[in-house]
Design a protein around this motif. Structure first.
Motif, PDB file in Angstrom:
ATOM      1  N   UNK A  82     -10.322 -15.713  97.857  1.00 51.20           N
ATOM      2  CA  UNK A  82      -9.875 -16.549  98.972  1.00 51.20           C
ATOM      3  C   UNK A  82     -10.500 -17.942  98.921  1.00 51.20           C
ATOM      4  N   UNK A  83     -11.415 -18.163  97.977  1.00 58.46           N
ATOM      5  CA  UNK A  83     -12.020 -19.485  97.833  1.00 58.46           C
ATOM      6  C   UNK A  83     -13.324 -19.674  98.574  1.00 58.46           C
ATOM      7  N   UNK A  84     -13.816 -18.654  99.276  1.00 52.53           N
ATOM      8  CA  UNK A  84     -15.084 -18.749 100.006  1.00 52.53           C
ATOM      9  C   UNK A  84     -16.216 -18.342  99.065  1.00 52.53           C
ATOM     10  N   UNK A  85     -16.634 -19.263  98.200  1.00 50.70           N
ATOM     11  CA  UNK A  85     -17.579 -18.933  97.143  1.00 50.70           C
ATOM     12  C   UNK A  85     -18.994 -18.653  97.653  1.00 50.70           C
ATOM     13  N   UNK A  86     -19.532 -19.399  98.643  1.00 53.28           N
ATOM     14  CA  UNK A  86     -20.874 -19.073  99.130  1.00 53.28           C
ATOM     15  C   UNK A  86     -20.967 -17.652  99.700  1.00 53.28           C
TER      16      UNK A  86
ATOM     17  N   UNK B 194     -18.978 -15.160  98.954  1.00 50.96           N
ATOM     18  CA  UNK B 194     -18.789 -14.232  97.839  1.00 50.96           C
ATOM     19  C   UNK B 194     -20.084 -14.055  97.062  1.00 50.96           C
ATOM     20  N   UNK B 195     -20.793 -15.158  96.798  1.00 56.72           N
ATOM     21  CA  UNK B 195     -22.053 -15.070  96.047  1.00 56.72           C
ATOM     22  C   UNK B 195     -23.072 -14.216  96.795  1.00 56.72           C
ATOM     23  N   UNK B 196     -23.170 -14.431  98.108  1.00 54.57           N
ATOM     24  CA  UNK B 196     -24.110 -13.636  98.909  1.00 54.57           C
ATOM     25  C   UNK B 196     -23.753 -12.157  98.881  1.00 54.57           C
ATOM     26  N   UNK B 197     -22.471 -11.870  98.981  1.00 51.01           N
ATOM     27  CA  UNK B 197     -22.035 -10.474  98.998  1.00 51.01           C
ATOM     28  C   UNK B 197     -22.205  -9.814  97.629  1.00 51.01           C
ATOM     29  N   UNK B 198     -21.989 -10.574  96.552  1.00 45.24           N
ATOM     30  CA  UNK B 198     -22.229 -10.004  95.219  1.00 45.24           C
ATOM     31  C   UNK B 198     -23.692  -9.607  95.065  1.00 45.24           C
ATOM     32  N   UNK B 199     -24.590 -10.444  95.564  1.00 42.94           N
ATOM     33  CA  UNK B 199     -26.018 -10.125  95.486  1.00 42.94           C
ATOM     34  C   UNK B 199     -26.335  -8.885  96.314  1.00 42.94           C
ATOM     35  N   UNK B 200     -25.737  -8.769  97.502  1.00 44.52           N
ATOM     36  CA  UNK B 200     -25.944  -7.577  98.330  1.00 44.52           C
ATOM     37  C   UNK B 200     -25.396  -6.333  97.632  1.00 44.52           C
ATOM     38  N   UNK B 201     -24.243  -6.482  97.027  1.00 43.92           N
ATOM     39  CA  UNK B 201     -23.635  -5.349  96.327  1.00 43.92           C
ATOM     40  C   UNK B 201     -24.488  -4.914  95.145  1.00 43.92           C
TER      41      UNK B 201
ATOM     42  N   UNK C 189     -25.706  -0.670  84.964  1.00 44.52           N
ATOM     43  CA  UNK C 189     -24.600  -1.464  84.426  1.00 44.52           C
ATOM     44  C   UNK C 189     -23.871  -2.221  85.540  1.00 44.52           C
ATOM     45  N   UNK C 190     -23.607  -1.524  86.642  1.00 44.66           N
ATOM     46  CA  UNK C 190     -22.942  -2.193  87.769  1.00 44.66           C
ATOM     47  C   UNK C 190     -23.852  -3.234  88.399  1.00 44.66           C
ATOM     48  N   UNK C 191     -25.130  -2.905  88.527  1.00 44.18           N
ATOM     49  CA  UNK C 191     -26.075  -3.857  89.113  1.00 44.18           C
ATOM     50  C   UNK C 191     -26.123  -5.150  88.299  1.00 44.18           C
ATOM     51  N   UNK C 192     -26.183  -5.015  86.975  1.00 41.10           N
ATOM     52  CA  UNK C 192     -26.232  -6.200  86.120  1.00 41.10           C
ATOM     53  C   UNK C 192     -24.944  -7.016  86.235  1.00 41.10           C
ATOM     54  N   UNK C 193     -23.810  -6.309  86.265  1.00 40.77           N
ATOM     55  CA  UNK C 193     -22.524  -7.004  86.374  1.00 40.77           C
ATOM     56  C   UNK C 193     -22.441  -7.798  87.680  1.00 40.77           C
ATOM     57  N   UNK C 194     -22.814  -7.183  88.790  1.00 43.74           N
ATOM     58  CA  UNK C 194     -22.725  -7.852  90.091  1.00 43.74           C
ATOM     59  C   UNK C 194     -23.734  -8.991  90.204  1.00 43.74           C
ATOM     60  N   UNK C 195     -24.908  -8.800  89.609  1.00 45.52           N
ATOM     61  CA  UNK C 195     -25.903  -9.875  89.602  1.00 45.52           C
ATOM     62  C   UNK C 195     -25.379 -11.085  88.846  1.00 45.52           C
ATOM     63  N   UNK C 196     -24.715 -10.847  87.723  1.00 45.81           N
ATOM     64  CA  UNK C 196     -24.131 -11.952  86.954  1.00 45.81           C
ATOM     65  C   UNK C 196     -23.028 -12.670  87.743  1.00 45.81           C
ATOM     66  N   UNK C 197     -22.261 -11.894  88.505  1.00 44.84           N
ATOM     67  CA  UNK C 197     -21.220 -12.506  89.313  1.00 44.84           C
ATOM     68  C   UNK C 197     -21.829 -13.436  90.362  1.00 44.84           C
ATOM     69  N   UNK C 198     -22.877 -12.976  91.014  1.00 44.82           N
ATOM     70  CA  UNK C 198     -23.555 -13.809  92.011  1.00 44.82           C
ATOM     71  C   UNK C 198     -24.128 -15.061  91.365  1.00 44.82           C
ATOM     72  N   UNK C 199     -24.776 -14.890  90.213  1.00 48.45           N
ATOM     73  CA  UNK C 199     -25.376 -16.016  89.499  1.00 48.45           C
ATOM     74  C   UNK C 199     -24.315 -17.024  89.069  1.00 48.45           C
ATOM     75  N   UNK C 200     -23.177 -16.525  88.622  1.00 47.71           N
ATOM     76  CA  UNK C 200     -22.086 -17.412  88.187  1.00 47.71           C
ATOM     77  C   UNK C 200     -21.622 -18.312  89.343  1.00 47.71           C
TER      78      UNK C 200
END
Length: 376
Positions: free
Chosen positions: A340-344, A346-353, A361-372
């Motif tokens: 939806x374009x709400x990147x801040x 999304x980043x916070x939620x990726x870190x929570x996830x 494996x999932x933790x690393x993937x989601x951490x990378x998404x937040x970092x990106x």
């Protein structure tokens, strides 16, 4: 010695002994003794009928282990009533039902199925589940004691057996046992002895999911989301088989949850690119699945499909009906906010996830998404 052959005939041998009156634990011990004897005797003198040979030897071992002469005579009378070992599909099917007995916990049912129906050793099962062998031995022993004495005087629950097999499949791969492949082998075996569209539906679902296995993980071990997978690495033979099995099941017009899940998997497999995925039809299949089983996980996956078919905000609206405690909900929420374009947010939620992820494996993937998103 053909290990695959031995594992394929073990369920029938064990089922014969149980049907003849042996309690499960004693029957399983006798079958293991017979397998040891087979390893010793078969290389020099292979039998024409391996299952019949094992039934004969295992039954003798069971009788030899009987303490009471009176009990021995009673069991020997059963042999005279049923002369000669036979291969019976019913024996194998009853063994599936026994291992999926409702008195067992899911983990115990899975372990017992792998041991009794799959023919795996305790060490192999322990390695697959990353637990000490002694721990797995205790779990299997408790399960055998629980089902000992259970008689087959009524039809078993196919749905329970299928749930156990699906649990095995979802464990995937670890140690030296490929549990996903083992689950497919066992489900093929079940499909050969029971005519039920949901058995075919589960087999189709496993085949379609397994076809994408090679593309799910990158060379560095990181997870690759479905939309980013190299579809050239998908196993087209497995996909074709899965679709064929599914179509035959759907033609019987007795829709069940595994058939509906397989239909969704088939639509993903049918798309040449992620952009060509028929998300509208996938949402319709999720609606069917919700009518069959109002599962929070199904609602979660439907929200993703709605987000793809009708836009991120529609997906977030669908996600609102999913309880916050449902695993991976936060990850889906992050994805839809990013879409939806709400990147801040999304980043916070990726870190929570990532903090809630069930595995590394999932933790690393989601951490990378937040970092990106944060770096962007």
């Amino acid at each position: 010695m053909d290990e695959v052959l031995l594992r394929s005939v073990v369920p029938g041998v064990l089922g014969v002994l149980v049907r003849r009156g042996a309690d499960f634990a004693a029957a399983e011990d006798a079958v293991q003794d017979a397998l040891v004897e087979a390893v010793r005797a078969w290389p020099a003198d292979p039998p024409r009928d391996p299952q019949a040979w094992l039934v004969t030897v295992a039954w003798r071992r069971f009788l030899d282990a009987t303490r009471s002469e009176a009990a021995r005579r009673r069991r020997e009378e059963v042999v005279h009533e049923e002369p000669g070992p036979v291969s019976s599909a019913d024996d194998t099917l009853q063994l599936y039902f026994l291992c999926a007995h409702p008195s067992l916990t899911p983990s115990s049912a899975v372990a017992l199925t792998l041991r009794a129906v799959g023919g795996l050793t305790t060490r192999q099962i322990a390695a697959a589940y990353l637990v000490p062998e002694a721990t797995m031995a205790q779990r299997i022993s408790r399960a055998k004691r629980t089902v000992s004495g259970v008689r087959f005087d009524s039809a078993g629950d196919v749905a329970t057996v299928l749930r156990v097999l699906y649990l095995v499949f979802n464990e995937g791969y670890s140690g030296d046992v490929d549990l996903a492949a083992e689950a497919i082998r066992l489900t093929r075996q079940l499909a050969a002895v029971v005519d039920h569209p949901e058995v075919a539906g589960l087999l189709a679902l496993m085949l379609l999911h397994h076809a994408r296995r090679a593309a799910r993980v990158a060379d560095d071990g990181s997870l690759v989301p479905l939309a980013q997978q190299d579809r050239g690495r998908w196993d087209t033979a497995l996909i074709a088989e899965g679709v064929e099995v599914l179509q035959a099941a759907l033609a019987r017009d007795r829709l069940g949850e595994f058939q509906a899940q397989a239909a969704i998997a088939a639509l993903h497999a049918d798309a040449r690119t992620a952009e060509e995925t028929d998300w509208v039809q996938i949402v319709e299949w999720y609606d069917e699945l919700l009518r069959l089983t109002d599962s929070p996980v199904v609602r979660l996956n439907r929200a993703v499909a709605v987000g793809e078919a009708d836009g991120a905000r529609a997906g977030l609206a669908a996600l609102a009906s999913v309880d916050a405690s449902v695993p991976r909900r936060t990850a889906v929420q992050a994805y839809l906010h990013e879409k939806d374009g709400d990147l801040p947010t999304a980043a916070r939620l990726y870190a929570e996830a990532a903090a809630k992820a069930p595995n590394a494996a999932e933790r690393d993937h989601l951490t990378r998404q937040a970092a990106r998103l944060n770096s962007g």
